[in-house]
Design an enzyme around this catalytic site. Sequence first.
Site, PDB file in Angstrom:
ATOM      1  CD  GLU A 161      -2.975  -0.108 -22.296  1.00 17.26           C
ATOM      2  OE1 GLU A 161      -2.959   0.362 -21.141  1.00 17.26           O
ATOM      3  OE2 GLU A 161      -3.830   0.333 -23.175  1.00 17.26           O
ATOM      4  CG  HIS A 211      -6.486   0.075 -10.796  1.00 18.45           C
ATOM      5  ND1 HIS A 211      -7.473   0.565 -11.108  1.00 18.45           N
ATOM      6  CD2 HIS A 211      -5.717   0.902 -11.589  1.00 18.45           C
ATOM      7  CE1 HIS A 211      -7.606   1.478 -11.848  1.00 18.45           C
ATOM      8  NE2 HIS A 211      -6.388   1.971 -12.298  1.00 18.45           N
TER       9      HIS A 211
END
Length: 666
Positions: free
Chosen positions: A405, A472
């Site tokens: 990322e 998540h």
Amino acid sequence: MKTVSNTHIEFNSNGLANEKLLELYKGMLKPRMIEEKMLVLLRQGKISKWFSGIGQEAISVGVTKALMEDEYILPMHRNLGVFTARNIPLNRLFEQWQGKEGGFTKGRDRSFHFGTQEYKIVGMISHLGPQLGVADGIALGDLLNNRKKITAVFTGEGGTSEGDFHEALNIASVWNLPVLFCIENNGYGLSTPVKEQYNCENLVDRAAGYGIEGHLIDGNNILEVYSTISTIAEDIRSNPRPVLIEFKTFRMRGHEEASGTKYVPQELLNEWALKDPIENYKNHLYDLGLLNDKIDEELKRNIKLEIDENLNQAYHQKAITPSLSIELNDIYKGFDYKHFKESYNCKNIRLVDAISEGLKQSMEKHDNLVIMGQDIAEYGGVFKITEGFVESFGKDRVRNTPICESGIVSTAMGLSINGMKAIVEMQFADFVSSGFNPIVNYLAKSHYRWNENADVVIRMPCGAGVGAGPFHSQTNEAWFTKTPGLKVVYPAFPRDAKGLLNTAVNDPNPVMFFEHKGLYRSIYQEVPENYYTIPFGEAAVLKEGKDITIISYGAGIHWALDVLNSHDDIDADLIDLRTLQPLDVSSIIQSVKKTGKAIILQEDTLFGGIASEISSIIMENCFEYLDAPVKRIGSLETPIPFAKELENQFLGRTYFEAALLELLKY
């Protein structure tokens, strides 16, 4: 007079013209003389800090001279030779170091923490690593536009310990990006010696692990640096690929002047002093008959005159006069919002479909837009939002990324610097923590620091209610509403999602675009089929009433609607914020002044969330209108649990109805 024979560095002129040989000497001499002057000024208190590159001039000058003037170079704080070799006016450099208006950052940053598009230089940030990924993005822009250019980026041996180093080299290798990764191995990271930084003989040996070529170069030999880099650069232009270069050199002074060099063995300093790149090359030019005392003294006299004249010019520049309006207006690049109207032709689609449609129409509108993310190409992303995009736009513009990322966010910044637009999909908003640094320290601050915007949208699939557990399910917008320079968008409905996403892509500033996973396939709405936009900073009033103001966004809006639909007797204003930065403060104040009561609902945990800021805004602006304390509702102060029963207990929707009814009775 020449008194030391050239026994420490072996020079090979490689057929270079005499003019070039002298040019390289003058190129090194100028930054050395500037540094010597700066060290005097530092002791006099006329500059605040200095990071010395004495002894490393051959690297900066040799690399820069080997590049074309329109090829980007990303230096570090010991690369003064990069700036002088690009012929930046010295008065501007001096004004930068003095914090004057004529510098490159309007006094907002110091030393070499700046960039300039005019000279194709992109300065560092103190976190070091992200600039390696930025170089990837710049090179990707050149590659996609078939410009046959290379990008050179510098790091120190200490910087190679950062994860960004690995991510940037891996991305460049996988995508065959024309990047020259330059490691200046100068022996120490502040006081930490190389033996405590890595456990291999040479850092360039790591090139094999990335499947790229590597070269070890004597960083004190200007001819070896210039000739080798020139050859490699020319080859990369016609055969794009990354190359890792390790320059062996030494840092002759402290990390910065205040730290000194007491931790360095004196015999090591003595050894490297004999390898001084300028003194040795000067002797070589004497041997060739190209330089003598008279010529050398004339060169130094002219450089000294240039330094003194430009210093005098910088001294006479007025100190910056602080201006609130200028400071606040420079956070973002100016954006002339263009409104595209909605058509009457609509179709009933889900939130996930509206986002996909907005992305597709934005890709059609902007041929310089690139989407990057894990599994977004043939697979279509884990939520299938980009399914079919490869067939429509090709893999150059719809790019699967390695799992990195930080490197990809930095790459997006590089694309923006090189005139392109980028969208980065975080597979889940939770994973943005791995890319946090370049978002909050690079994207957010660049326009304020040196007038360079970040034309980047970060898509953030977020939210609980789907049993996805602690990693998540977060809705972490508060991490970014706190950071000046970012815009934060959080739609609750398909129509808003599409229009706001189109605006986010048009906006030249960095936008964090939150998409609630729990709403993706559960919320339908009539959505215009055409390309349209919705302005930032305008909340939507979904219901109007006189008794209370309910303020929310994202899934919280639907929780509030559920409660209101089950209580016909509640007469409330329901405000959907839609964007959290910029925030529609006027709509909030107007509503609360009318109703006299306010409750703010967020899915995020309560402490430190956007609800706290809104509560403060209301108290500061509407206190005399309030009939009750402002109420905040958020989720429990715990990570998000997996089991449905625990998740239900966690979420703020469980507590909203009772709190609303209690506040109405106050």
